[in-house]
Scaffold this active site. Structure first.
Site, PDB file in Angstrom:
ATOM      1  N   ALA A  39       0.697  -1.235  -0.088  1.00 14.73           N
ATOM      2  CA  ALA A  39       0.054  -0.110  -0.159  1.00 14.73           C
ATOM      3  C   ALA A  39       0.779   1.221   0.009  1.00 14.73           C
ATOM      4  CB  ALA A  39      -0.941  -0.102   1.306  1.00 14.73           C
ATOM      5  N   GLN A  69      25.529  19.734 -13.743  1.00 18.68           N
ATOM      6  CA  GLN A  69      25.975  20.015 -15.251  1.00 18.68           C
ATOM      7  C   GLN A  69      26.840  21.104 -15.141  1.00 18.68           C
ATOM      8  OE1 GLN A  69      25.140  17.798 -17.574  1.00 18.68           O
ATOM      9  NE2 GLN A  69      26.033  18.927 -19.261  1.00 18.68           N
ATOM     10  N   ILE A  70      26.530  22.256 -14.732  1.00 14.74           N
ATOM     11  CA  ILE A  70      27.299  23.506 -14.641  1.00 14.74           C
ATOM     12  C   ILE A  70      28.799  23.172 -13.877  1.00 14.74           C
ATOM     13  CG2 ILE A  70      27.437  25.725 -13.576  1.00 14.74           C
ATOM     14  CD1 ILE A  70      24.319  25.780 -14.346  1.00 14.74           C
ATOM     15  N   GLY A 122      30.349  20.634 -14.328  1.00 16.76           N
ATOM     16  CA  GLY A 122      30.822  19.614 -15.111  1.00 16.76           C
ATOM     17  C   GLY A 122      31.340  18.300 -14.361  1.00 16.76           C
ATOM     18  N   GLU A 124       5.432  11.419  -0.035  1.00 13.23           N
ATOM     19  CA  GLU A 124       4.017  11.940   0.369  1.00 13.23           C
ATOM     20  C   GLU A 124       3.197  12.195  -0.788  1.00 13.23           C
ATOM     21  OE1 GLU A 124       4.703  11.621   2.992  1.00 13.23           O
ATOM     22  OE2 GLU A 124       6.543  12.540   3.934  1.00 13.23           O
TER      23      GLU A 124
HETATM   24  C1  LIG Z   1      12.661   8.381   2.097  1.00 14.67           C
HETATM   25  C2  LIG Z   1      11.231   7.998   2.000  1.00 14.67           C
HETATM   26  C3  LIG Z   1      10.652   8.481   3.080  1.00 14.67           C
HETATM   27  C4  LIG Z   1       9.335   8.090   3.271  1.00 14.67           C
HETATM   28  N1  LIG Z   1       8.585   8.550   4.149  1.00 14.67           N
HETATM   29  C5  LIG Z   1       7.375   8.112   4.728  1.00 14.67           C
HETATM   30  C6  LIG Z   1       6.718   8.449   5.959  1.00 14.67           C
HETATM   31  O1  LIG Z   1       7.085   9.218   6.541  1.00 14.67           O
HETATM   32  N2  LIG Z   1       5.408   7.794   6.208  1.00 14.67           N
HETATM   33  C7  LIG Z   1       4.638   7.223   5.180  1.00 14.67           C
HETATM   34  O2  LIG Z   1       3.581   6.578   5.491  1.00 14.67           O
HETATM   35  N3  LIG Z   1       5.211   6.977   3.997  1.00 14.67           N
HETATM   36  C8  LIG Z   1       6.589   7.446   3.455  1.00 14.67           C
HETATM   37  N4  LIG Z   1       7.054   7.053   2.525  1.00 14.67           N
HETATM   38  C9  LIG Z   1       6.549   6.018   1.648  1.00 14.67           C
HETATM   39  C10 LIG Z   1       6.274   7.050   0.431  1.00 14.67           C
HETATM   40  O3  LIG Z   1       5.163   7.888   0.618  1.00 14.67           O
HETATM   41  C11 LIG Z   1       5.991   6.060  -0.839  1.00 14.67           C
HETATM   42  O4  LIG Z   1       7.047   5.634  -1.196  1.00 14.67           O
HETATM   43  C12 LIG Z   1       5.020   7.014  -2.006  1.00 14.67           C
HETATM   44  O5  LIG Z   1       4.033   7.278  -1.617  1.00 14.67           O
HETATM   45  C13 LIG Z   1       5.007   5.752  -3.049  1.00 14.67           C
HETATM   46  O6  LIG Z   1       4.558   4.584  -2.890  1.00 14.67           O
HETATM   47  P1  LIG Z   1       5.422   3.306  -3.529  1.00 14.67           P
HETATM   48  O7  LIG Z   1       6.827   3.581  -3.053  1.00 14.67           O
HETATM   49  O8  LIG Z   1       4.695   2.135  -2.866  1.00 14.67           O
HETATM   50  O9  LIG Z   1       5.288   3.537  -4.962  1.00 14.67           O
HETATM   51  P2  LIG Z   1       4.143   2.776  -6.075  1.00 14.67           P
HETATM   52  O10 LIG Z   1       2.724   3.462  -5.345  1.00 14.67           O
HETATM   53  O11 LIG Z   1       4.137   1.587  -6.252  1.00 14.67           O
HETATM   54  O12 LIG Z   1       4.380   3.640  -6.997  1.00 14.67           O
HETATM   55  C14 LIG Z   1       5.268   3.251  -8.294  1.00 14.67           C
HETATM   56  C15 LIG Z   1       5.153   4.301  -9.586  1.00 14.67           C
HETATM   57  O13 LIG Z   1       3.787   4.068 -10.033  1.00 14.67           O
HETATM   58  C16 LIG Z   1       3.325   5.451 -10.274  1.00 14.67           C
HETATM   59  N5  LIG Z   1       1.512   5.005  -9.688  1.00 14.67           N
HETATM   60  C17 LIG Z   1       1.249   4.454  -8.824  1.00 14.67           C
HETATM   61  N6  LIG Z   1      -0.162   4.492  -8.720  1.00 14.67           N
HETATM   62  C18 LIG Z   1      -0.379   5.441  -9.867  1.00 14.67           C
HETATM   63  C19 LIG Z   1      -1.809   5.903 -10.379  1.00 14.67           C
HETATM   64  N7  LIG Z   1      -2.823   5.618  -9.989  1.00 14.67           N
HETATM   65  N8  LIG Z   1      -1.483   6.685 -11.379  1.00 14.67           N
HETATM   66  C20 LIG Z   1      -0.586   7.224 -12.013  1.00 14.67           C
HETATM   67  N9  LIG Z   1       0.757   6.583 -11.378  1.00 14.67           N
HETATM   68  C21 LIG Z   1       0.763   5.587 -10.464  1.00 14.67           C
HETATM   69  C22 LIG Z   1       3.843   6.269  -9.153  1.00 14.67           C
HETATM   70  O14 LIG Z   1       3.664   7.406  -9.585  1.00 14.67           O
HETATM   71  C23 LIG Z   1       5.334   5.660  -8.955  1.00 14.67           C
HETATM   72  O15 LIG Z   1       5.880   6.394 -10.334  1.00 14.67           O
HETATM   73  C24 LIG Z   1       8.639   7.449   2.340  1.00 14.67           C
HETATM   74  C25 LIG Z   1       9.302   6.980   1.203  1.00 14.67           C
HETATM   75  C26 LIG Z   1      10.654   7.095   1.154  1.00 14.67           C
HETATM   76  C27 LIG Z   1      11.459   6.455  -0.221  1.00 14.67           C
END
Ligand SMILES: Cc1cc2nc3c(=O)[nH]c(=O)nc-3n(C[C@H](O)[C@H](O)[C@H](O)COP(=O)(O)OP(=O)(O)OC[C@H]3O[C@@H](n4cnc5c(N)ncnc54)[C@H](O)[C@@H]3O)c2cc1C
Length: 564
Positions: free
Chosen positions: A179, A399-400, A402, A426
């Site tokens: 999720a 890029q700037i 290099g 987020e």
């Molecule tokens: C460093 C870091 C800190 C974080 N901190 C928190 C935190 O404090 N609390 C918390 O709860 N979460 C946190 N997260 C989780 C973060 O919010 C999720 O990674 C993010 O919401 C994306 O979810 P996912 O990684 O499962 O990617 P996915 O949902 O699997 O998405 C993968 C790709 O598919 C695209 N995609 C998915 N669904 C759709 C759609 N309906 N339409 C178009 N494109 C879509 C996405 O844009 C993305 O390009 C953190 C993540 C990182 C890496």
């Protein structure tokens, strides 16, 4: 003494020209709060805001920024199940907390400063410019706001005063392995005992500040209700039943702890009402956080652009400094414009959110509905635009520089790595524009632009710009009308182009207003008008022709299939 507020004329201008006369009386109960620190007039309140921002500017520049490289190298660690932050980051956090800055927007009765979101956004920008990792701790203040808005009184009294002093820190535990963007799929279970208490069991991943004292946890509370309607948000306290599993090794923000959290029968307190956890409580939390991340992106970009401008004036090739070459200048010019456009959009959004909060306190009405719609539209636009902007600006900064830009010797590679997360966490950029396009096609365009385009000034220094901006708007409206004939899949496919065109008109209008006072803004306004024309023309052509090439099965399949 270095100061990230005083050295940033554009940020100061945004703060000075914010619509305080509309924001502050509602926030300050018409200046009747008897608290000794409460301002007694608009002038006093603005003075207070300036003073606080000045103090943060100094702390960010003098106490946070000098240690950012060391924080990046050391990284956050997990020691015996406990999150340990790099020492300079811990020290700087203490300084910010001791200065009373951890309850920025919370009411004074809990130890907060009751300052507007607009000022908070500026603070987040400055901290992020100093160190993007530090920002991830500083900006968890949205969690306190959520507790304030949705928790029972006893829960507020228990946590808010200590959040305000930095004695405890929060985190937001939403994401799970299955999720991410689709939070409706959350499977952590919340079960209610006959005595009414809740217990939570499940696993969360990617949680910023995962070792926090107070966790806001999204969990499935409604048996048999799939999707978002079955979810509620809970406050869970660190302790029995809460374990930090591991920290992620990641590309950037090394000083920030990104953790897996395992919950086993952890006691929780319900925030808001059952089943309203995702669409009401979490959405309100995410609205706060998305604006913070947008401000983070602006701050990181500001740091990268400063470094790029300095380097370009010092580095010599072919007997002259590289900022004498037209392609290098064009990169610096584009970055400066995009940073200021993003800041303009972020601050505009923040002041809309402030206005909305004021109207909520005053009891609502039609005006509130208007500001709610505006905030719903502008928040994802800000997040999208600023976070895409930081990726371009930090990439150009490398890029700037290099080959040196690609080496660890210069800070721009860190800015590039740190900035990269903003368009992912987020809510990804795709999720932002996806949310925005639906609203845009349902009356969002006139809501955003009709009044500002009608009332915009036309300073002689920017002559012609307003006419072009109006024509650009008409093209976007025509594209939206045309898009309505297509399906939602196509709307989502074209959403980025709509967002770009809208962001350019919006920032162009802000620059046009500024142009009444200075010539530099006239240059920016004209640039946005021209850039916007190119975007709007392309958008209109694509939508009118019903061009679905990148995402339609008949073209997507043959082109992408060979990579399977
Ligand atoms: C460093 C870091 C800190 C974080 N901190 C928190 C935190 O404090 N609390 C918390 O709860 N979460 C946190 N997260 C989780 C973060 O919010 C999720 O990674 C993010 O919401 C994306 O979810 P996912 O990684 O499962 O990617 P996915 O949902 O699997 O998405 C993968 C790709 O598919 C695209 N995609 C998915 N669904 C759709 C759609 N309906 N339409 C178009 N494109 C879509 C996405 O844009 C993305 O390009 C953190 C993540 C990182 C890496």
């Amino acid at each position: 003494m270095a100061n990230f507020y005083r050295d940033n004329a554009d940020l100061r201008r945004r703060i000075e020209s914010a619509s305080w006369a509309r924001i502050l009386p509602a926030l300050e109960k018409d200046f009747t709060d008897p608290h000794e620190l409460a301002p007694k007039s608009i002038e006093e309140a603005v003075e207070q805001i300036e003073m606080v921002l000045d103090m943060i500017g100094a702390l960010a520049a003098e106490e946070v920024a000098p240690h950012a490289a060391e924080v990046d190298r050391a990284g956050a660690r997990l020691v015996d199940g406990r999150v340990v932050y790099p020492e300079p980051l811990q020290r700087a956090f203490r300084q910010l907390a001791d200065a009373g800055l951890m309850g920025f927007t919370l009411p004074r009765e809990f130890g907060g400063m009751n300052l507007p979101i607009t000022a908070y956004t500026a603070a987040v920008e400055m901290i992020s410019r100093a160190d993007a990792s530090m920002m991830t701790l500083f900006s968890l203040q949205g969690c306190g706001e959520t507790i304030h808005r949705f928790a029972p009184r006893a829960t507020r009294d228990r946590y808010l005063p200590r959040l305000c002093t930095g004695g405890i820190t929060p985190c937001m535990a939403l994401t799970e392995p299955n999720a991410g963007s689709a939070l409706g799929a959350v499977s952590t279970r919340a079960t209610q005992a006959p005595d009414g208490t809740w217990r939570l069991t499940g696993s969360k991943c990617f949680i910023t500040n995962g070792g926090a004292d107070v966790l806001l946890v999204l969990a499935r509370s409604e048996e048999g209700k799939p999707g978002g309607d079955g979810l509620s948000l809970f406050v869970v306290e660190k302790g029995k039943g809460v374990e930090v599993g591991k920290l992620e090794e990641k590309l950037g923000i090394h000083g920030s702890a990104t953790a897996t959290i395992n919950l086993t029968d952890a006691p929780g307190i319900l925030l808001g009402r059952r089943g309203e956890g995702l669409y009401k409580v979490t959405l309100s939390l995410l609205h706060n956080v998305r604006l913070e991340v947008a401000a983070q992106a602006v701050g990181i970009a500001q740091a990268a652009q400063k470094a790029a401008v300095r380097y370009a004036s010092e580095r010599e090739q072919f007997g002259r400094s590289i900022d004498q070459f037209a392609p290098v200048r064009a990169m610096l010019f584009d970055s400066a414009t995009e940073i200021e456009a993003a800041r303009a959009i972020v601050v505009t959004t923040a002041s809309v959110v402030d206005r909305k909060r004021g109207l909520e306190r005053a009891g609502g009405g039609e005006e509130l509905q208007r500001y709610e719609r505006l905030a719903d539209l502008l928040t994802p636009l800000s997040k999208y635009y600023a976070c895409e902007m930081v990726n371009s600006v930090t990439s150009r900064a490398i890029q700037i520089h290099g080959g040196y830009g690609y080496s660890r010797e210069y800070a721009v590679e860190r800015h590039f790595r740190d900035g990269r997360i903003t368009s992912i966490y987020e809510g990804t950029s795709e999720i932002q524009v996806g949310a925005m396009i639906d609203l845009l096609l349902r009356g969002g365009l006139p809501l955003l632009f009709e009044e500002p385009l009608r009332d915009a000034p036309e300073p002689p220094s920017a002559s012609g710009a307003l006419g072009i901006l109006r024509a650009n708007y008409e093209m976007v409206v025509e594209a939206a009308e045309s898009a309505k004939k297509a399906d939602r899949f196509a709307h989502q496919g074209w959403a980025r182009q709509f967002a770009d065109a809208v962001a350019t008109i919006l920032s162009g209008l802000v620059f046009l207003n500024d142009a009444q006072k200075d010539e530099r803004s006239a240059i920016l306004a004209k640039r946005q008008a021209r850039e916007g024309r190119r975007q709007a023309e392309t958008l209109l052509r694509v939508v009118r022709e019903g061009d679905r090439t990148p995402f339609d099965e008949t073209s997507f399949g043959p082109v992408v299939e060979p990579y399977r």
